[in-house]
Scaffold this motif. Structure first.
Motif, PDB file in Angstrom:
ATOM      1  N   UNK A  19       0.819  -1.212   0.000  1.00 53.46           N
ATOM      2  CA  UNK A  19       0.000   0.000   0.000  1.00 53.46           C
ATOM      3  C   UNK A  19       0.854   1.263   0.000  1.00 53.46           C
ATOM      4  N   UNK A  20       2.045   1.214   0.625  1.00 54.05           N
ATOM      5  CA  UNK A  20       2.895   2.407   0.660  1.00 54.05           C
ATOM      6  C   UNK A  20       3.223   2.880  -0.746  1.00 54.05           C
ATOM      7  N   UNK A  21       3.557   1.966  -1.641  1.00 53.16           N
ATOM      8  CA  UNK A  21       3.893   2.354  -3.011  1.00 53.16           C
ATOM      9  C   UNK A  21       2.697   3.018  -3.684  1.00 53.16           C
ATOM     10  N   UNK A  22       1.516   2.491  -3.437  1.00 51.02           N
ATOM     11  CA  UNK A  22       0.303   3.054  -4.021  1.00 51.02           C
ATOM     12  C   UNK A  22       0.029   4.464  -3.498  1.00 51.02           C
ATOM     13  N   UNK A  23       0.110   4.626  -2.174  1.00 53.22           N
ATOM     14  CA  UNK A  23      -0.195   5.917  -1.569  1.00 53.22           C
ATOM     15  C   UNK A  23       0.931   6.936  -1.755  1.00 53.22           C
ATOM     16  N   UNK A  24       2.177   6.479  -1.904  1.00 54.16           N
ATOM     17  CA  UNK A  24       3.312   7.392  -2.064  1.00 54.16           C
ATOM     18  C   UNK A  24       3.512   7.852  -3.505  1.00 54.16           C
ATOM     19  N   UNK A  25       2.912   7.199  -4.468  1.00 53.66           N
ATOM     20  CA  UNK A  25       3.140   7.524  -5.882  1.00 53.66           C
ATOM     21  C   UNK A  25       2.838   8.992  -6.217  1.00 53.66           C
ATOM     22  N   UNK A  26       1.690   9.551  -5.818  1.00 52.67           N
ATOM     23  CA  UNK A  26       1.444  10.960  -6.144  1.00 52.67           C
ATOM     24  C   UNK A  26       2.468  11.903  -5.502  1.00 52.67           C
ATOM     25  N   UNK A  27       2.864  11.616  -4.275  1.00 49.48           N
ATOM     26  CA  UNK A  27       3.856  12.454  -3.594  1.00 49.48           C
ATOM     27  C   UNK A  27       5.196  12.396  -4.300  1.00 49.48           C
ATOM     28  N   UNK A  28       5.597  11.218  -4.719  1.00 50.75           N
ATOM     29  CA  UNK A  28       6.875  11.074  -5.415  1.00 50.75           C
ATOM     30  C   UNK A  28       6.847  11.766  -6.769  1.00 50.75           C
ATOM     31  N   UNK A  29       5.712  11.744  -7.440  1.00 53.15           N
ATOM     32  CA  UNK A  29       5.590  12.431  -8.730  1.00 53.15           C
ATOM     33  C   UNK A  29       5.735  13.944  -8.539  1.00 53.15           C
ATOM     34  N   UNK A  30       5.087  14.503  -7.504  1.00 51.02           N
ATOM     35  CA  UNK A  30       5.218  15.937  -7.223  1.00 51.02           C
ATOM     36  C   UNK A  30       6.663  16.280  -6.880  1.00 51.02           C
ATOM     37  N   UNK A  31       7.312  15.425  -6.101  1.00 54.52           N
ATOM     38  CA  UNK A  31       8.691  15.661  -5.679  1.00 54.52           C
ATOM     39  C   UNK A  31       9.642  15.669  -6.869  1.00 54.52           C
ATOM     40  N   UNK A  32       9.416  14.794  -7.829  1.00 53.84           N
ATOM     41  CA  UNK A  32      10.263  14.759  -9.031  1.00 53.84           C
ATOM     42  C   UNK A  32      10.165  16.051  -9.838  1.00 53.84           C
ATOM     43  N   UNK A  33       9.029  16.724  -9.759  1.00 51.79           N
ATOM     44  CA  UNK A  33       8.815  17.956 -10.530  1.00 51.79           C
ATOM     45  C   UNK A  33       9.285  19.209  -9.791  1.00 51.79           C
ATOM     46  N   UNK A  34       9.647  19.092  -8.512  1.00 46.39           N
ATOM     47  CA  UNK A  34      10.055  20.260  -7.718  1.00 46.39           C
ATOM     48  C   UNK A  34      11.377  20.818  -8.232  1.00 46.39           C
ATOM     49  N   UNK A  35      11.427  22.152  -8.394  1.00 50.05           N
ATOM     50  CA  UNK A  35      12.661  22.785  -8.864  1.00 50.05           C
ATOM     51  C   UNK A  35      13.178  23.859  -7.911  1.00 50.05           C
ATOM     52  N   UNK A  36      12.441  24.170  -6.847  1.00 55.35           N
ATOM     53  CA  UNK A  36      12.936  25.155  -5.892  1.00 55.35           C
ATOM     54  C   UNK A  36      12.351  24.868  -4.507  1.00 55.35           C
ATOM     55  N   UNK A  37      12.761  25.657  -3.539  1.00 60.57           N
ATOM     56  CA  UNK A  37      12.333  25.448  -2.154  1.00 60.57           C
ATOM     57  C   UNK A  37      10.820  25.618  -2.013  1.00 60.57           C
ATOM     58  N   UNK A  38      10.240  26.561  -2.736  1.00 58.49           N
ATOM     59  CA  UNK A  38       8.785  26.760  -2.665  1.00 58.49           C
ATOM     60  C   UNK A  38       8.050  25.502  -3.142  1.00 58.49           C
ATOM     61  N   UNK A  39       8.560  24.859  -4.190  1.00 58.15           N
ATOM     62  CA  UNK A  39       7.954  23.616  -4.672  1.00 58.15           C
ATOM     63  C   UNK A  39       8.060  22.515  -3.617  1.00 58.15           C
ATOM     64  N   UNK A  40       9.217  22.431  -2.967  1.00 56.29           N
ATOM     65  CA  UNK A  40       9.387  21.415  -1.912  1.00 56.29           C
ATOM     66  C   UNK A  40       8.430  21.668  -0.747  1.00 56.29           C
ATOM     67  N   UNK A  41       8.220  22.945  -0.417  1.00 57.66           N
ATOM     68  CA  UNK A  41       7.290  23.286   0.649  1.00 57.66           C
ATOM     69  C   UNK A  41       5.877  22.820   0.304  1.00 57.66           C
TER      70      UNK A  41
END
Length: 132
Positions: A19-41
């Motif tokens: 289940x962790x992989x299923x629930x973490x997938x959207x978060x990991x996708x957002x994290x891959x697209x982050x390019x600055x501190x505001x995005x990480x926040x």
């Protein structure tokens, strides 16, 4: 006798389902697209429990450190391909207040580590020891 999911053994079945992989997938996708501190926040805001995020996001006392941190990092952007040619192990060692350290940052007590990891301060101390 009152039946509940724990007494029925549902937890024993669920621990074998990834289940962790299923629930973490959207978060990991957002994290891959982050390019600055505001995005990480924003990634943290969407992933963390509201109480935990608000605790970290608010800073402390008069929030001078928070404002200084935001000012210092507001000019930075992360471009992941900049270090793409480097191979591990990387030497991140430097000096902080004249003392040699392996990493250019250090952990500080927060009196709330259990909000972020089930082992709390013990896990933070173990990680600090492991990384020098």
């Amino acid at each position: 006798m009152v039946l509940n999911p724990h007494k029925l053994g549902v937890h024993k079945v669920l621990k074998h389902i990834p289940l962790n992989a299923l629930f973490d997938a959207p978060s990991k996708a957002r994290l891959r697209k982050a390019v600055n501190i505001a995005d990480l926040r924003l990634c943290a805001k969407q992933r963390a429990h509201k109480m935990v995020f608000d605790y970290l996001d608010a800073g402390a006392d008069d929030e001078i450190s928070l404002r200084r941190g935001k000012d210092a990092y507001s000019e930075l952007e992360m471009h992941f391909h900049i270090l793409s040619g480097l191979k591990p192990p990387l030497d991140l060692s430097t000096k902080i207040f004249g003392k040699d350290v392996k990493l250019p940052f250090f952990g500080c007590p927060t009196a709330g580590n259990r909000m972020f990891h089930w082992e709390g301060e013990t896990a933070a101390a173990r990680a600090a020891k492991h990384h020098g």
